[in-house]
Design a protein around this motif. Structure first.
Motif, PDB file in Angstrom:
ATOM      1  N   ARG A 137     -18.731  46.418 -35.430  1.00 45.12           N
ATOM      2  CA  ARG A 137     -17.361  46.385 -35.934  1.00 45.12           C
ATOM      3  C   ARG A 137     -16.386  46.906 -34.884  1.00 45.12           C
ATOM      4  NH1 ARG A 137     -17.378  48.643 -42.117  1.00 45.12           N
ATOM      5  NH2 ARG A 137     -16.668  46.694 -42.987  1.00 45.12           N
ATOM      6  N   ALA A 138     -16.792  47.953 -34.193  1.00 48.95           N
ATOM      7  CA  ALA A 138     -15.934  48.483 -33.135  1.00 48.95           C
ATOM      8  C   ALA A 138     -15.754  47.422 -32.044  1.00 48.95           C
ATOM      9  CB  ALA A 138     -16.550  49.754 -32.552  1.00 48.95           C
ATOM     10  N   ARG A 139     -16.843  46.743 -31.731  1.00 48.85           N
ATOM     11  CA  ARG A 139     -16.741  45.677 -30.728  1.00 48.85           C
ATOM     12  C   ARG A 139     -15.837  44.543 -31.221  1.00 48.85           C
ATOM     13  NH1 ARG A 139     -22.823  44.845 -28.152  1.00 48.85           N
ATOM     14  NH2 ARG A 139     -22.867  46.857 -27.105  1.00 48.85           N
ATOM     15  N   ASN A 140     -15.931  44.262 -32.523  1.00 48.98           N
ATOM     16  CA  ASN A 140     -15.102  43.194 -33.088  1.00 48.98           C
ATOM     17  C   ASN A 140     -13.617  43.447 -32.890  1.00 48.98           C
ATOM     18  OD1 ASN A 140     -17.293  41.763 -33.948  1.00 48.98           O
ATOM     19  ND2 ASN A 140     -17.170  42.418 -36.086  1.00 48.98           N
ATOM     20  N   ILE A 141     -13.225  44.701 -33.039  1.00 54.21           N
ATOM     21  CA  ILE A 141     -11.814  45.037 -32.878  1.00 54.21           C
ATOM     22  C   ILE A 141     -11.362  44.665 -31.472  1.00 54.21           C
ATOM     23  CG2 ILE A 141     -10.144  46.928 -32.797  1.00 54.21           C
ATOM     24  CD1 ILE A 141     -12.008  48.410 -34.802  1.00 54.21           C
ATOM     25  N   LEU A 142     -12.169  45.052 -30.495  1.00 53.03           N
ATOM     26  CA  LEU A 142     -11.803  44.790 -29.107  1.00 53.03           C
ATOM     27  C   LEU A 142     -11.821  43.296 -28.815  1.00 53.03           C
ATOM     28  CD1 LEU A 142     -13.726  47.683 -27.325  1.00 53.03           C
ATOM     29  CD2 LEU A 142     -11.431  47.664 -28.314  1.00 53.03           C
ATOM     30  N   ARG A 143     -12.803  42.600 -29.395  1.00 52.78           N
ATOM     31  CA  ARG A 143     -12.879  41.169 -29.143  1.00 52.78           C
ATOM     32  C   ARG A 143     -11.671  40.454 -29.748  1.00 52.78           C
ATOM     33  NH1 ARG A 143     -17.720  39.660 -31.173  1.00 52.78           N
ATOM     34  NH2 ARG A 143     -16.700  39.179 -33.138  1.00 52.78           N
ATOM     35  N   LYS A 144     -11.346  40.856 -30.965  1.00 46.18           N
ATOM     36  CA  LYS A 144     -10.201  40.243 -31.645  1.00 46.18           C
ATOM     37  C   LYS A 144      -8.922  40.478 -30.851  1.00 46.18           C
ATOM     38  CE  LYS A 144      -9.665  38.005 -35.510  1.00 46.18           C
ATOM     39  NZ  LYS A 144     -10.621  36.938 -35.873  1.00 46.18           N
ATOM     40  N   MET A 145      -8.803  41.655 -30.339  1.00 48.25           N
ATOM     41  CA  MET A 145      -7.620  41.995 -29.553  1.00 48.25           C
ATOM     42  C   MET A 145      -7.523  41.079 -28.337  1.00 48.25           C
ATOM     43  SD  MET A 145      -6.754  45.574 -27.671  1.00 48.25           S
ATOM     44  CE  MET A 145      -7.960  45.147 -26.429  1.00 48.25           C
ATOM     45  N   ALA A 146      -8.648  40.906 -27.662  1.00 50.19           N
ATOM     46  CA  ALA A 146      -8.672  40.051 -26.473  1.00 50.19           C
ATOM     47  C   ALA A 146      -8.344  38.604 -26.854  1.00 50.19           C
ATOM     48  CB  ALA A 146     -10.036  40.127 -25.798  1.00 50.19           C
ATOM     49  N   GLU A 147      -8.891  38.164 -28.007  1.00 52.16           N
ATOM     50  CA  GLU A 147      -8.620  36.795 -28.460  1.00 52.16           C
ATOM     51  C   GLU A 147      -7.137  36.578 -28.707  1.00 52.16           C
ATOM     52  OE1 GLU A 147     -12.851  36.185 -30.798  1.00 52.16           O
ATOM     53  OE2 GLU A 147     -10.982  35.979 -31.948  1.00 52.16           O
ATOM     54  N   ARG A 148      -6.471  37.615 -29.120  1.00 48.09           N
ATOM     55  CA  ARG A 148      -5.039  37.510 -29.396  1.00 48.09           C
ATOM     56  C   ARG A 148      -4.207  37.763 -28.150  1.00 48.09           C
ATOM     57  NH1 ARG A 148      -4.792  40.909 -35.078  1.00 48.09           N
ATOM     58  NH2 ARG A 148      -6.085  39.476 -36.297  1.00 48.09           N
ATOM     59  N   GLY A 149      -4.876  37.834 -27.026  1.00 45.17           N
ATOM     60  CA  GLY A 149      -4.165  37.979 -25.765  1.00 45.17           C
ATOM     61  C   GLY A 149      -3.834  39.402 -25.380  1.00 45.17           C
ATOM     62  N   GLY A 150      -4.358  40.350 -26.126  1.00 43.50           N
ATOM     63  CA  GLY A 150      -4.075  41.745 -25.807  1.00 43.50           C
ATOM     64  C   GLY A 150      -5.015  42.283 -24.745  1.00 43.50           C
ATOM     65  N   THR A 151      -4.629  43.351 -24.097  1.00 41.34           N
ATOM     66  CA  THR A 151      -5.531  44.015 -23.156  1.00 41.34           C
ATOM     67  C   THR A 151      -5.649  45.473 -23.550  1.00 41.34           C
ATOM     68  OG1 THR A 151      -3.636  44.404 -21.720  1.00 41.34           O
ATOM     69  CG2 THR A 151      -5.072  42.534 -21.169  1.00 41.34           C
ATOM     70  N   LEU A 152      -6.732  46.058 -23.121  1.00 48.22           N
ATOM     71  CA  LEU A 152      -6.981  47.454 -23.444  1.00 48.22           C
ATOM     72  C   LEU A 152      -5.989  48.326 -22.669  1.00 48.22           C
ATOM     73  CD1 LEU A 152      -9.166  48.463 -25.342  1.00 48.22           C
ATOM     74  CD2 LEU A 152     -10.560  49.006 -23.346  1.00 48.22           C
ATOM     75  N   PRO A 153      -5.283  49.222 -23.362  1.00 43.30           N
ATOM     76  CA  PRO A 153      -4.322  50.084 -22.660  1.00 43.30           C
ATOM     77  C   PRO A 153      -5.050  51.019 -21.700  1.00 43.30           C
ATOM     78  CG  PRO A 153      -4.085  50.250 -25.061  1.00 43.30           C
ATOM     79  CD  PRO A 153      -5.347  49.514 -24.799  1.00 43.30           C
ATOM     80  N   ASP A 154      -4.312  51.530 -20.724  1.00 48.57           N
ATOM     81  CA  ASP A 154      -4.841  52.565 -19.846  1.00 48.57           C
ATOM     82  C   ASP A 154      -4.662  53.885 -20.592  1.00 48.57           C
ATOM     83  OD1 ASP A 154      -5.409  54.485 -18.028  1.00 48.57           O
ATOM     84  OD2 ASP A 154      -4.083  53.727 -16.454  1.00 48.57           O
ATOM     85  N   PHE A 155      -5.723  54.284 -21.307  1.00 48.47           N
ATOM     86  CA  PHE A 155      -5.611  55.434 -22.200  1.00 48.47           C
ATOM     87  C   PHE A 155      -5.200  56.701 -21.472  1.00 48.47           C
ATOM     88  CE2 PHE A 155      -8.877  52.855 -24.559  1.00 48.47           C
ATOM     89  CZ  PHE A 155      -8.005  52.442 -25.558  1.00 48.47           C
ATOM     90  N   ARG A 156      -5.788  56.924 -20.322  1.00 52.88           N
ATOM     91  CA  ARG A 156      -5.481  58.168 -19.607  1.00 52.88           C
ATOM     92  C   ARG A 156      -4.017  58.234 -19.196  1.00 52.88           C
ATOM     93  NH1 ARG A 156     -10.796  59.440 -15.837  1.00 52.88           N
ATOM     94  NH2 ARG A 156     -12.282  58.800 -17.436  1.00 52.88           N
ATOM     95  N   ALA A 157      -3.440  57.070 -18.905  1.00 54.13           N
ATOM     96  CA  ALA A 157      -2.034  57.066 -18.500  1.00 54.13           C
ATOM     97  C   ALA A 157      -1.124  57.191 -19.717  1.00 54.13           C
ATOM     98  CB  ALA A 157      -1.726  55.778 -17.745  1.00 54.13           C
ATOM     99  N   GLN A 158      -1.564  56.648 -20.836  1.00 47.70           N
ATOM    100  CA  GLN A 158      -0.648  56.592 -21.979  1.00 47.70           C
ATOM    101  C   GLN A 158      -0.823  57.718 -22.996  1.00 47.70           C
ATOM    102  OE1 GLN A 158      -0.041  52.832 -23.778  1.00 47.70           O
ATOM    103  NE2 GLN A 158      -0.320  51.698 -21.860  1.00 47.70           N
TER     104      GLN A 158
END
Length: 660
Positions: A539-560
């Motif tokens: 399920r955790a992987r699904n969230i990331l996959r869905k995000m990528a499918e919608r054109g999103g990218t993973l934020p730079d957590f350390r910077a943000q």
RNA sequence: GGGACCGUAGCUCAGCCGGAUAGAGCACCUGCCUUCUAAGCAGGGGGUCGCAGGUUCGAGUCCUGCCGGUCCUACCA
């Protein structure tokens, strides 16, 4: 770097050290600082019952002491508050933002390098029949323990001892020769056919029952055993052929569950390289064993009972209580060979096997097998461990005691202390499951709570059958959910789920619990099961996959994200408790290792999965409008995913499928 | 006979060195799928922690006895 997340551990140490210093100043040394996990999460993150300990020596009420301590305690870095609760507990609340920032920065204390190699011996199935559910418990327990040790930075060598010259192999050889009149080439043809181990399973049961009906046939066994031990002629060749072929079957079965070995020491080499002869000399020299002149053990070399058993006061253990090491006919018992083997494991024998490569696992890991003659390929150095764990069922604890006593009697006390019988209770069958599987039960058996598995009677659930059954069931579930995916992929996912279900099922019980194997329970993918934990990670992987499918990218957590932002988000009790639970994976591993209980890791993973599933349900991350919160939730999901994956794959040996 | 282990919810099991209101899964009952997959989530009922003593501020946890069950106590492994 084995320690990915030791922040919790470090925090705990920080608190312990601060308290210890404070208490030492006030009361002198000697006040132990115990840290517990609070009963309820709302009480804080760490709980100290020191006031109770002090109450006795100060003769004051615990609560008053706790209040005094709390008010005078200097501030501790990372700690927001120390509160008095109940009738004297000191509860510690951490600074949430700082704690999370430490996790985010990936600041990990390097795992301590511990010198020395740990040897873990497991599986050890007699190579005369297919592996069954009981053998799986041994192998899964052993393999998981190995993974736990490796995950904590220890160097481990995995050995699987092959008793290829024993009675059980002899019985199958008797079956081929006397019951079936098979020639060498006839057996070779059977070996070339599929499931030779299944064939032997039935043959072994038939031979055993033949002995039962024809007691005189036991002479065949004696003769065969003698010939095999001698090692020459067609019978010996047949025995080797059978044993080697069955070992290959076992290796295949175990690899289906991701279980691999480094080296296979064999009994035939223990005999031919005269390991026993060397050990025998030492045992005699040191007086660890002695020759019996009369009585029931007349003509045997025995180890006195005093070595391995507490003798009641005022009684003297006699020769009759002693353990026979060498029989009156001059042959050595299994325990005797085991003493020699154990000495070799510690590098105390002054002899070594020769080795040749047996196979390379699909992941590139090489497996070596002991041989009698040198082979041209250079082998790694095997044996010579500093600690030895023998994963052996608890019914053999008496024999294991004798082995350890042997080391002690030879003066190897340190090694004796570091010889650990990693024992576990047997797997039995519930009568209901016997009926389900069409296993006939005697009247006596059907009255029992469980029925013991018996290779001799051919009574048991074969490992490959169970794995097949699990894959088939999982495949049905995957097919119904993902009809659009390619067949090969679906089979892979089903296999991963089957492995998860089986490994988790065998690991969730503590070692000294008898598992009354219930097929329905083992085939379940719901509740406290491997697939439940796998599902959380998926399920955790699904969230990331869905995000990528919608054109999103993973934020730079350390910077943000920084401590103040994290602190703001972590005011939510739900988020804080989840983060805390996820950050305790190293702690869970340490505790499991200290207790020698792989089940603790399994349980931890399940609890984390529970927490994550609830979070997943309550907080739709991708739909979150608040940018800071969304970034935080994504980070929290990623962190949980990493911790779940780490526990599942690296420690429990359970793969995480891409989807399910 | 001697040794080891076990007895916790209807069932299967957790419960770390004694500590805060004894937990989980299954089964049963009631809700929740137009959202990142319901293999899921939320809630409910259900306990003299085998029995009896003892140790102490406090016992499911430690000690003793008893009852019930299992395993070991081979010149099998």
């Amino acid at each position: 770097m084995p320690e990915v997340s030791a922040v919790f551990h470090r925090m705990e140490k920080q608190v312990r050290d601060s308290f210890a210093r404070f208490l030492a100043d006030r009361f002198g040394a000697g006040v132990p600082v115990v840290i517990e996990q609070p009963k309820q999460s709302s009480f804080g993150e760490l709980a100290l019952p020191v006031a109770f300990t002090l109450a006795r020596q100060l003769k004051k009420a615990p609560k008053a002491i706790a209040e005094e301590l709390a008010s005078q305690l200097p501030s501790i870095p990372g700690v927001a508050a120390v509160e008095v609760a109940g009738n004297g507990y000191l509860n510690v609340r951490l600074k949430r933002g700082e704690y999370a920032a430490a996790l985010l920065s990936g600041a990990a204390s390097a795992a301590e390098e511990v010198a020395g190699k740990i040897i873990v011996e497991h599986t050890n199935i007699n190579p005369n029949k297919a592996a069954h559910i009981g053998h799986l418990r041994n192998a899964v327990l052993g393999d998981t323990f190995v993974r736990m040790l490796r995950a904590s930075g220890r160097k481990v060598e995995v050995q699987n001892y092959i008793d290829n010259t024993g009675v059980q192999v002899a019985d199958v050889v008797v079956g081929f020769r006397h019951l079936e009149n098979k020639t060498l080439s006839g057996v070779k043809a059977l070996i070339a056919a599929p499931r030779f181990d299944y064939y032997c399973w039935d043959l072994y049961a038939r031979t055993s029952s033949y002995y039962h009906d024809h007691p005189e046939a036991v002479q065949w066994r004696r003769d065969t055993l003698h010939t095999i031990e001698h090692g020459e002629g067609e019978i010996a060749e047949l025995a080797h052929l059978v044993a080697d072929a069955i070992v290959e079957c076992h290796l295949d079965t175990m690899w289906r569950l991701g279980i691999a070995y480094d080296v296979l020491p064999r009994e035939s080499e223990i005999l031919h390289l005269e390991f026993w002869k060397k050990a025998f000399e030492q045992l005699k020299e040191r007086g660890a064993i002695y020759f019996v002149e009369e009585g029931k053990n007349k003509g045997c070399w025995v180890m006195g009972a005093a070595h391995f058993r507490d003798t009641p006061a005022g009684e003297e253990a006699g020769d009759d209580d002693a353990k026979v090491i060498v029989r009156s006919n001059g042959t050595v018992t299994y325990v005797g060979k085991d003493i020699a083997y154990q000495m070799w494991k510690f590098g105390l024998l002054g002899l070594d096997f020769h080795y040749k490569p047996l196979r390379t696992y699909p992941d590139g890991h090489p497996l070596w097998v002991a041989t009698g003659e040198a082979c041209d390929q250079p082998a790694p150095a095997f044996g010579g461990g500093t600690e030895v764990y023998n994963v052996i069922d608890s019914r053999q604890s008496y024999l294991q005691d004798v082995v350890v006593a042997g080391l002690r009697a030879l003066g190897y006390n340190g090694q004796a202390d570091r010889s650990i019988h990693f024992s576990y209770e047997m797997v039995a069958l519930s009568p209901r499951t016997c009926v389900e599987l069409g296993i006939p039960l005697s009247e006596e058996d059907s009255r029992k709570a469980y029925v013991e598995v018996s290779g001799r009677k051919g009574l048991g659930v074969k490992a490959d059958d169970l794995i097949d059954k699990l894959i088939e069931k999982a495949k049905g579930e995957v097919d119904s959910r993902h009809a659009e995916k390619p067949e090969g992929e679906r089979l892979l996912v089903a296999t991963q789920l089957a492995i998860g279900a089986l490994r988790y099922f065998l690991l969730k019980f503590t070692r000294n619990t008898v598992i009354a194997f219930d097929l329905q329970e083992a085939l379940s993918f719901e509740g406290e099961t491997g697939p439940y934990v796998q599902y959380a990670a998926v399920r955790a992987r699904n969230i990331l996959r869905k995000m990528a499918e919608r054109g999103g990218t993973l934020p730079d957590f350390r910077a943000q994200l920084d401590a103040p932002k994290l602190d703001r988000q972590l005011q939510s009790e739900d988020f804080w408790q989840l983060l805390l639970a996820a950050s305790r994976s190293s702690k869970a591993l340490d505790a499991a290792l200290a207790a020698g209980e792989p089940s603790h890791v399994a349980r931890y993973a399940f609890q984390l999965a529970q927490a994550f599933n609830a979070f997943y349900h309550d907080y739709p991350i991708l739909a979150e409008q608040d940018a800071e919160k969304r970034t935080f939730l994504l980070w929290l999901a990623v962190y949980c995913k990493e911790q779940l994956e780490r526990s599942l794959e690296a420690v429990l040996g359970i793969p995480v499928p891409e989807y399910m």
